[in-house]
Design a protein around this motif. Sequence first.
Motif, PDB file in Angstrom:
ATOM      1  N   LEU A  30       0.915  -1.183  -0.043  1.00 52.01           N
ATOM      2  CA  LEU A  30      -0.085  -0.035  -0.172  1.00 52.01           C
ATOM      3  C   LEU A  30       0.892   1.147  -0.047  1.00 52.01           C
ATOM      4  O   LEU A  30       1.818   1.325   0.738  1.00 52.01           O
ATOM      5  CB  LEU A  30      -0.767  -0.054   1.229  1.00 52.01           C
ATOM      6  N   ILE A  31       0.515   2.197  -0.874  1.00 56.39           N
ATOM      7  CA  ILE A  31       1.255   3.443  -0.803  1.00 56.39           C
ATOM      8  C   ILE A  31       0.504   4.663  -0.619  1.00 56.39           C
ATOM      9  O   ILE A  31      -0.450   4.783  -1.197  1.00 56.39           O
ATOM     10  CB  ILE A  31       1.794   3.548  -2.127  1.00 56.39           C
ATOM     11  N   TYR A  32       0.680   5.378   0.405  1.00 56.35           N
ATOM     12  CA  TYR A  32      -0.372   6.415   0.829  1.00 56.35           C
ATOM     13  C   TYR A  32       0.579   7.513   0.378  1.00 56.35           C
ATOM     14  O   TYR A  32       1.643   7.908   0.589  1.00 56.35           O
ATOM     15  CB  TYR A  32      -0.229   6.607   2.240  1.00 56.35           C
ATOM     16  N   THR A  33      -0.134   8.660  -0.385  1.00 52.79           N
ATOM     17  CA  THR A  33       0.561   9.686  -1.059  1.00 52.79           C
ATOM     18  C   THR A  33      -0.245  11.021  -0.552  1.00 52.79           C
ATOM     19  O   THR A  33      -1.524  11.011  -0.689  1.00 52.79           O
ATOM     20  CB  THR A  33       0.410   9.648  -2.545  1.00 52.79           C
ATOM     21  N   TYR A  34       0.319  12.061  -0.013  1.00 47.99           N
ATOM     22  CA  TYR A  34      -0.353  13.029   0.492  1.00 47.99           C
ATOM     23  C   TYR A  34       0.270  14.366  -0.338  1.00 47.99           C
ATOM     24  O   TYR A  34       1.097  14.781  -0.053  1.00 47.99           O
ATOM     25  CB  TYR A  34      -0.179  13.120   1.935  1.00 47.99           C
ATOM     26  N   SER A  35      -0.795  14.687  -1.108  1.00 47.89           N
ATOM     27  CA  SER A  35      -0.370  16.101  -1.983  1.00 47.89           C
ATOM     28  C   SER A  35      -0.614  17.195  -0.939  1.00 47.89           C
ATOM     29  O   SER A  35      -1.570  17.597  -0.388  1.00 47.89           O
ATOM     30  CB  SER A  35      -1.245  16.162  -3.221  1.00 47.89           C
ATOM     31  N   ILE A  36       0.170  18.121  -1.151  1.00 54.67           N
ATOM     32  CA  ILE A  36       0.388  19.398  -0.019  1.00 54.67           C
ATOM     33  C   ILE A  36       0.158  20.579  -0.705  1.00 54.67           C
ATOM     34  O   ILE A  36       0.888  20.992  -1.777  1.00 54.67           O
ATOM     35  CB  ILE A  36       1.656  19.373   0.722  1.00 54.67           C
ATOM     36  N   PHE A  37      -0.773  21.354  -0.370  1.00 57.47           N
ATOM     37  CA  PHE A  37      -1.116  22.821  -1.114  1.00 57.47           C
ATOM     38  C   PHE A  37      -1.534  23.716   0.284  1.00 57.47           C
ATOM     39  O   PHE A  37      -1.639  23.569   1.160  1.00 57.47           O
ATOM     40  CB  PHE A  37      -2.409  22.644  -2.073  1.00 57.47           C
ATOM     41  N   PHE A  68       4.677  16.422  -2.276  1.00 57.02           N
ATOM     42  CA  PHE A  68       3.708  15.366  -1.665  1.00 57.02           C
ATOM     43  C   PHE A  68       4.851  14.689  -0.864  1.00 57.02           C
ATOM     44  O   PHE A  68       5.968  14.610  -0.823  1.00 57.02           O
ATOM     45  CB  PHE A  68       3.433  14.549  -2.793  1.00 57.02           C
ATOM     46  N   ILE A  69       4.042  13.906   0.348  1.00 61.74           N
ATOM     47  CA  ILE A  69       4.593  12.952   1.237  1.00 61.74           C
ATOM     48  C   ILE A  69       4.228  11.527   0.649  1.00 61.74           C
ATOM     49  O   ILE A  69       3.180  11.256   0.464  1.00 61.74           O
ATOM     50  CB  ILE A  69       4.226  13.387   2.681  1.00 61.74           C
ATOM     51  N   THR A  70       5.112  10.515   0.589  1.00 65.76           N
ATOM     52  CA  THR A  70       4.781   9.192   0.373  1.00 65.76           C
ATOM     53  C   THR A  70       5.206   8.428   1.436  1.00 65.76           C
ATOM     54  O   THR A  70       6.240   8.528   1.979  1.00 65.76           O
ATOM     55  CB  THR A  70       5.603   8.734  -1.067  1.00 65.76           C
ATOM     56  N   ILE A  71       4.109   7.447   1.877  1.00 62.53           N
ATOM     57  CA  ILE A  71       4.410   6.614   2.865  1.00 62.53           C
ATOM     58  C   ILE A  71       4.103   5.257   2.324  1.00 62.53           C
ATOM     59  O   ILE A  71       3.057   4.820   1.993  1.00 62.53           O
ATOM     60  CB  ILE A  71       3.666   6.768   4.297  1.00 62.53           C
ATOM     61  N   GLU A  72       4.913   4.345   2.245  1.00 56.36           N
ATOM     62  CA  GLU A  72       4.806   2.845   1.689  1.00 56.36           C
ATOM     63  C   GLU A  72       4.623   2.104   2.997  1.00 56.36           C
ATOM     64  O   GLU A  72       5.433   2.080   3.869  1.00 56.36           O
ATOM     65  CB  GLU A  72       5.915   2.368   0.989  1.00 56.36           C
ATOM     66  N   LEU A  77       8.277   4.553   5.842  1.00 56.22           N
ATOM     67  CA  LEU A  77       9.379   5.606   5.858  1.00 56.22           C
ATOM     68  C   LEU A  77       8.585   6.742   4.974  1.00 56.22           C
ATOM     69  O   LEU A  77       8.564   6.530   3.781  1.00 56.22           O
ATOM     70  CB  LEU A  77      10.746   4.867   5.180  1.00 56.22           C
ATOM     71  N   PRO A  78       8.362   7.629   5.725  1.00 55.66           N
ATOM     72  CA  PRO A  78       7.886   8.729   4.905  1.00 55.66           C
ATOM     73  C   PRO A  78       8.996   9.634   4.251  1.00 55.66           C
ATOM     74  O   PRO A  78      10.153   9.721   4.288  1.00 55.66           O
ATOM     75  CB  PRO A  78       7.702   9.749   6.043  1.00 55.66           C
ATOM     76  N   ILE A  79       8.420   9.814   3.077  1.00 51.61           N
ATOM     77  CA  ILE A  79       9.460  10.333   1.948  1.00 51.61           C
ATOM     78  C   ILE A  79       8.764  11.733   1.512  1.00 51.61           C
ATOM     79  O   ILE A  79       7.531  11.697   0.939  1.00 51.61           O
ATOM     80  CB  ILE A  79       9.787   9.604   0.798  1.00 51.61           C
ATOM     81  N   LEU A 100      -0.284  13.726  10.363  1.00 46.95           N
ATOM     82  CA  LEU A 100      -1.195  12.557   9.892  1.00 46.95           C
ATOM     83  C   LEU A 100      -1.171  11.090  10.557  1.00 46.95           C
ATOM     84  O   LEU A 100      -1.804  10.385  10.274  1.00 46.95           O
ATOM     85  CB  LEU A 100      -0.424  12.421   8.358  1.00 46.95           C
ATOM     86  N   GLY A 101      -0.644  11.296  11.680  1.00 43.55           N
ATOM     87  CA  GLY A 101      -0.549  10.160  12.623  1.00 43.55           C
ATOM     88  C   GLY A 101       0.861   9.179  12.295  1.00 43.55           C
ATOM     89  O   GLY A 101       0.648   7.976  12.814  1.00 43.55           O
ATOM     90  N   TYR A 102       1.678   9.508  11.822  1.00 44.86           N
ATOM     91  CA  TYR A 102       2.963   8.606  11.487  1.00 44.86           C
ATOM     92  C   TYR A 102       4.066   9.202  12.648  1.00 44.86           C
ATOM     93  O   TYR A 102       3.871  10.393  13.113  1.00 44.86           O
ATOM     94  CB  TYR A 102       3.476   8.916  10.044  1.00 44.86           C
ATOM     95  N   LYS A 103       4.790   8.210  12.658  1.00 48.32           N
ATOM     96  CA  LYS A 103       6.254   8.473  13.429  1.00 48.32           C
ATOM     97  C   LYS A 103       7.020   9.673  12.591  1.00 48.32           C
ATOM     98  O   LYS A 103       6.983   9.942  11.628  1.00 48.32           O
ATOM     99  CB  LYS A 103       6.933   7.492  13.893  1.00 48.32           C
ATOM    100  N   ARG A 104       7.961  10.363  13.593  1.00 51.63           N
ATOM    101  CA  ARG A 104       8.785  11.110  13.147  1.00 51.63           C
ATOM    102  C   ARG A 104       9.988  10.560  12.294  1.00 51.63           C
ATOM    103  O   ARG A 104      10.285   9.431  12.514  1.00 51.63           O
ATOM    104  CB  ARG A 104       9.451  12.061  14.274  1.00 51.63           C
ATOM    105  N   ILE A 105      10.459  11.449  11.252  1.00 50.55           N
ATOM    106  CA  ILE A 105      11.590  10.932  10.756  1.00 50.55           C
ATOM    107  C   ILE A 105      12.759  10.848  11.573  1.00 50.55           C
ATOM    108  O   ILE A 105      13.027  12.060  12.235  1.00 50.55           O
ATOM    109  CB  ILE A 105      11.852  11.846   9.472  1.00 50.55           C
ATOM    110  N   THR A 106      13.602   9.879  11.476  1.00 47.97           N
ATOM    111  CA  THR A 106      14.800   9.925  12.380  1.00 47.97           C
ATOM    112  C   THR A 106      15.878   9.989  11.556  1.00 47.97           C
ATOM    113  O   THR A 106      16.137   9.785  10.778  1.00 47.97           O
ATOM    114  CB  THR A 106      14.949   8.567  13.149  1.00 47.97           C
TER     115      THR A 106
END
Length: 106
Positions: A30-37, A68-72, A77-79, A100-106
């Motif tokens: 599953l790939i979640y993509t969040y487009s940001i405006f 955009f932010i992509t989370i697989e 791992l948020p990108i 968005l409810g995900y963990k911080r990037i480390t």
Amino acid sequence: MAPLFFTLGNRLPLMIIPDTQAHLNGQSMLIYTYSIFLDIDKGDPKQSLRKESFLHLDRIKDPNYYGFITIEKPGMLPIYKADGCKELSSDEVEEIIERLGYKRIT
């Protein structure tokens, strides 16, 4: 999917348009993509209708697009890709990911 509206701690109002895709090539992914405006219409969900049909087809030239932010999943791992006319700082990206409810990037 319905757009999300929130304002970051630095008072940057954003509209986030979520999109989910499933890929099956021997293993489900599953790939979640969040487009940001930039939220220029103060939370009016109608503004997203003009943008959703163009997402992820070509480079978006909207002056209010931050990328955009992509989370697989699995892996989560948020990108962030600054694929627009504007770019978010790393602190802004981290705040969005947390909201968005995900963990911080480390």
